[in-house]
Motif scaffolding. Sequence first.
Motif, PDB file in Angstrom:
ATOM      1  N   GLY A 149       0.863  -1.213  -0.025  1.00 39.08           N
ATOM      2  CA  GLY A 149      -0.099  -0.044   0.037  1.00 39.08           C
ATOM      3  C   GLY A 149       0.663   1.154  -0.039  1.00 39.08           C
ATOM      4  O   GLY A 149       0.217   2.242   0.039  1.00 39.08           O
ATOM      5  N   TYR A 150       2.158   1.139  -0.267  1.00 42.16           N
ATOM      6  CA  TYR A 150       2.901   2.305  -0.204  1.00 42.16           C
ATOM      7  C   TYR A 150       3.882   2.360  -1.426  1.00 42.16           C
ATOM      8  O   TYR A 150       4.565   1.302  -1.770  1.00 42.16           O
ATOM      9  N   HIS A 151       4.122   3.645  -1.899  1.00 42.31           N
ATOM     10  CA  HIS A 151       5.111   3.885  -3.003  1.00 42.31           C
ATOM     11  C   HIS A 151       6.425   4.113  -2.562  1.00 42.31           C
ATOM     12  O   HIS A 151       6.567   4.828  -1.795  1.00 42.31           O
ATOM     13  N   GLY A 152       7.528   3.530  -3.143  1.00 38.61           N
ATOM     14  CA  GLY A 152       8.951   4.079  -2.867  1.00 38.61           C
ATOM     15  C   GLY A 152       9.545   4.289  -4.480  1.00 38.61           C
ATOM     16  O   GLY A 152       9.374   3.532  -5.286  1.00 38.61           O
ATOM     17  N   ASP A 153      10.119   5.688  -4.508  1.00 40.45           N
ATOM     18  CA  ASP A 153      10.395   6.111  -5.734  1.00 40.45           C
ATOM     19  C   ASP A 153      12.026   6.668  -5.932  1.00 40.45           C
ATOM     20  O   ASP A 153      12.380   7.418  -4.883  1.00 40.45           O
ATOM     21  N   THR A 154      12.686   6.022  -6.848  1.00 38.17           N
ATOM     22  CA  THR A 154      14.107   6.765  -7.055  1.00 38.17           C
ATOM     23  C   THR A 154      14.424   6.484  -8.311  1.00 38.17           C
ATOM     24  O   THR A 154      13.721   5.621  -9.246  1.00 38.17           O
ATOM     25  N   SER A 155      15.561   7.008  -8.779  1.00 39.87           N
ATOM     26  CA  SER A 155      16.297   6.896 -10.184  1.00 39.87           C
ATOM     27  C   SER A 155      17.703   7.397 -10.195  1.00 39.87           C
ATOM     28  O   SER A 155      18.221   8.139  -9.379  1.00 39.87           O
ATOM     29  N   LYS A 156      18.215   6.836 -11.015  1.00 41.21           N
ATOM     30  CA  LYS A 156      19.825   7.155 -11.392  1.00 41.21           C
ATOM     31  C   LYS A 156      19.947   7.323 -12.961  1.00 41.21           C
ATOM     32  O   LYS A 156      19.517   6.383 -13.642  1.00 41.21           O
ATOM     33  N   THR A 157      21.252   7.860 -13.208  1.00 37.28           N
ATOM     34  CA  THR A 157      21.628   7.917 -14.466  1.00 37.28           C
ATOM     35  C   THR A 157      23.040   7.280 -14.473  1.00 37.28           C
ATOM     36  O   THR A 157      23.846   7.229 -13.804  1.00 37.28           O
ATOM     37  N   PHE A 158      22.799   6.185 -15.543  1.00 38.81           N
ATOM     38  CA  PHE A 158      24.056   5.373 -15.659  1.00 38.81           C
ATOM     39  C   PHE A 158      24.514   5.708 -17.034  1.00 38.81           C
ATOM     40  O   PHE A 158      24.151   6.050 -17.798  1.00 38.81           O
ATOM     41  N   LEU A 159      25.924   5.380 -16.867  1.00 38.31           N
ATOM     42  CA  LEU A 159      26.787   5.276 -18.253  1.00 38.31           C
ATOM     43  C   LEU A 159      26.956   4.209 -18.945  1.00 38.31           C
ATOM     44  O   LEU A 159      26.917   3.075 -18.412  1.00 38.31           O
ATOM     45  N   CYS A 160      26.770   4.334 -20.238  1.00 41.12           N
ATOM     46  CA  CYS A 160      26.807   3.383 -21.051  1.00 41.12           C
ATOM     47  C   CYS A 160      28.165   3.128 -22.040  1.00 41.12           C
ATOM     48  O   CYS A 160      28.452   3.923 -22.819  1.00 41.12           O
ATOM     49  N   GLY A 161      28.978   2.267 -21.600  1.00 41.40           N
ATOM     50  CA  GLY A 161      30.164   2.300 -22.377  1.00 41.40           C
ATOM     51  C   GLY A 161      31.091   3.415 -22.361  1.00 41.40           C
ATOM     52  O   GLY A 161      31.297   4.129 -21.088  1.00 41.40           O
ATOM     53  N   ASN A 162      31.914   3.921 -23.266  1.00 43.70           N
ATOM     54  CA  ASN A 162      32.646   4.951 -23.328  1.00 43.70           C
ATOM     55  C   ASN A 162      32.116   6.468 -23.425  1.00 43.70           C
ATOM     56  O   ASN A 162      31.638   6.830 -24.412  1.00 43.70           O
ATOM     57  N   VAL A 163      31.767   7.090 -22.362  1.00 43.01           N
ATOM     58  CA  VAL A 163      30.775   8.269 -22.454  1.00 43.01           C
ATOM     59  C   VAL A 163      31.902   9.490 -22.307  1.00 43.01           C
ATOM     60  O   VAL A 163      33.072   9.370 -21.467  1.00 43.01           O
ATOM     61  N   ASN A 164      31.821  10.397 -23.002  1.00 47.02           N
ATOM     62  CA  ASN A 164      32.566  11.506 -22.991  1.00 47.02           C
ATOM     63  C   ASN A 164      32.804  12.320 -21.815  1.00 47.02           C
ATOM     64  O   ASN A 164      31.711  12.345 -20.818  1.00 47.02           O
ATOM     65  N   ASN A 165      33.721  13.214 -21.715  1.00 40.16           N
ATOM     66  CA  ASN A 165      33.815  13.904 -20.394  1.00 40.16           C
ATOM     67  C   ASN A 165      32.974  14.731 -19.900  1.00 40.16           C
ATOM     68  O   ASN A 165      32.652  14.934 -18.800  1.00 40.16           O
ATOM     69  N   ALA A 166      32.175  15.669 -20.971  1.00 38.81           N
ATOM     70  CA  ALA A 166      31.174  16.570 -20.619  1.00 38.81           C
ATOM     71  C   ALA A 166      30.150  15.829 -20.098  1.00 38.81           C
ATOM     72  O   ALA A 166      29.489  16.326 -19.210  1.00 38.81           O
ATOM     73  N   MET A 167      29.589  14.599 -20.897  1.00 35.83           N
ATOM     74  CA  MET A 167      28.414  14.211 -20.223  1.00 35.83           C
ATOM     75  C   MET A 167      28.667  13.193 -18.789  1.00 35.83           C
ATOM     76  O   MET A 167      27.936  13.135 -17.966  1.00 35.83           O
ATOM     77  N   ARG A 168      29.807  12.734 -18.564  1.00 35.91           N
ATOM     78  CA  ARG A 168      30.273  12.440 -17.265  1.00 35.91           C
ATOM     79  C   ARG A 168      30.231  13.390 -16.468  1.00 35.91           C
ATOM     80  O   ARG A 168      29.745  13.243 -15.168  1.00 35.91           O
ATOM     81  N   ARG A 169      30.887  14.582 -16.579  1.00 33.95           N
ATOM     82  CA  ARG A 169      30.584  15.627 -15.593  1.00 33.95           C
ATOM     83  C   ARG A 169      29.197  16.021 -15.239  1.00 33.95           C
ATOM     84  O   ARG A 169      28.764  16.218 -14.159  1.00 33.95           O
ATOM     85  N   LEU A 170      28.430  16.068 -16.560  1.00 34.61           N
ATOM     86  CA  LEU A 170      27.080  16.357 -16.080  1.00 34.61           C
ATOM     87  C   LEU A 170      26.456  15.433 -15.217  1.00 34.61           C
ATOM     88  O   LEU A 170      25.507  15.872 -14.320  1.00 34.61           O
ATOM     89  N   VAL A 171      26.514  13.947 -15.229  1.00 34.01           N
ATOM     90  CA  VAL A 171      25.875  13.005 -14.827  1.00 34.01           C
ATOM     91  C   VAL A 171      26.582  13.259 -12.989  1.00 34.01           C
ATOM     92  O   VAL A 171      25.606  13.279 -12.113  1.00 34.01           O
ATOM     93  N   LYS A 172      27.817  13.366 -12.945  1.00 31.70           N
ATOM     94  CA  LYS A 172      28.099  13.684 -11.642  1.00 31.70           C
ATOM     95  C   LYS A 172      27.862  14.803 -10.780  1.00 31.70           C
ATOM     96  O   LYS A 172      27.343  14.406  -9.604  1.00 31.70           O
ATOM     97  N   VAL A 173      27.648  15.901 -11.559  1.00 30.40           N
ATOM     98  CA  VAL A 173      27.091  17.163 -10.855  1.00 30.40           C
ATOM     99  C   VAL A 173      25.740  17.103 -10.597  1.00 30.40           C
ATOM    100  O   VAL A 173      25.185  17.457  -9.709  1.00 30.40           O
ATOM    101  N   THR A 174      24.972  16.261 -11.534  1.00 26.91           N
ATOM    102  CA  THR A 174      23.520  16.051 -11.157  1.00 26.91           C
ATOM    103  C   THR A 174      23.226  15.444  -9.978  1.00 26.91           C
ATOM    104  O   THR A 174      22.223  15.754  -8.757  1.00 26.91           O
ATOM    105  N   GLU A 175      24.049  14.323  -9.551  1.00 34.28           N
ATOM    106  CA  GLU A 175      23.950  13.660  -8.463  1.00 34.28           C
ATOM    107  C   GLU A 175      24.415  14.493  -7.043  1.00 34.28           C
ATOM    108  O   GLU A 175      23.760  14.334  -6.077  1.00 34.28           O
ATOM    109  N   GLU A 176      25.410  15.059  -7.395  1.00 37.72           N
ATOM    110  CA  GLU A 176      25.986  16.189  -6.246  1.00 37.72           C
ATOM    111  C   GLU A 176      24.901  16.924  -5.911  1.00 37.72           C
ATOM    112  O   GLU A 176      24.538  17.401  -4.892  1.00 37.72           O
TER     113      GLU A 176
END
Length: 369
Positions: free
Chosen positions: A223-250
Amino acid sequence: MVTANIPLSRAATSLQLSSSFVHGEAKLSASASFLMGAPLPSCNPSPLSNSKVARRLVVRSKKISGLDEYIRIQKERQLRASPTSKRRPPLRRGKVSQRLPVPDHIPKPPYVGSKLLPEISSEHQIHDAEGLDHMRAACELAARVVDYAGTLVRPSVTTNEIDKAVHQMIIDAGAYPSPLGYGGFPKSVCTSVNECMCHGIPDSRQLQDGDIINIDVTVYLNGYHGDTSKTFLCGNVNNAMRRLVKVTEECMYKGIAVCKDGALFRKIGKRISEHAEKFGFGVVDRFVGHGIGTVFHSEPLIYHHRNDMSGHMVEGQTFTIEPILTLGTTDCITWEDNWTTLTADGSPAAQFEHTILITKTGAEILTKY
């Protein structure tokens, strides 16, 4: 995640799920512009002046004058200048497979069976001891599911395959995948790839080397909802997108850090925006966090950008914090499926989300184990 529209009556009618993976035929704007900083001109002093100090001062002054512009556009320059990054083709709609069945013995949320979007409940969800036990169980399951889904991310895997695996894990635990049937949403998880901000519908598109993908999991257990999400890297992701993912989590954790009994809700958006701006990233204002518990989406609405909204947190309250950051514009377009939402300029977006519980001295993250 819900759509932020003011007044609230309009927000209720446009309520949507939380972010994730998408593909499809999108008519993206061709006006995505990448402003490039002009290179410094060479310094050719007059033969009448042989002062090396003067030459250094001229060059230095030009660097200072361009500093603000550099900070503002560094994300675009990184994408264009990086030798390992290349222009990604826009997302295309893949084939969406049939809705997966849920055994009859598993309890279902009240919205299942209707294609209408439920209205946002005006009730702030505050729990007693028994309710918190149920919330913790639902949130822990959601956390385990999203981490398992992340292990499936690799080139050539389809988001349909991720959806199927997530669906099976949830029902094996005796829970219901909350997105399935919510306002007609056809899948058990949201999967948002690259420029998809949120609400991507899993389909037959294969993940590509260099993609990023947000996987958004919500479960309905006892009867209760639990909600979460994460962004994952697929293979060789460029540095700009890696930084975006890291800063978003921060940014998500920066927002959580200001939460406690009596704190103003608007402090969340202020802290997230301050951190994102240090790196030149945009904070999406259209989609917000929300109260959660026995109801999937309720007040309070959590704005992740700078705002002057009133209201303060109360001990025992549960809600989500789920910022979306972009490398480019925060404007968006939505496909004809009325779910899949992309950045208007095709720039990448990332998102992270936790469900938290407000305590006297801080916030307890429920979606972990």
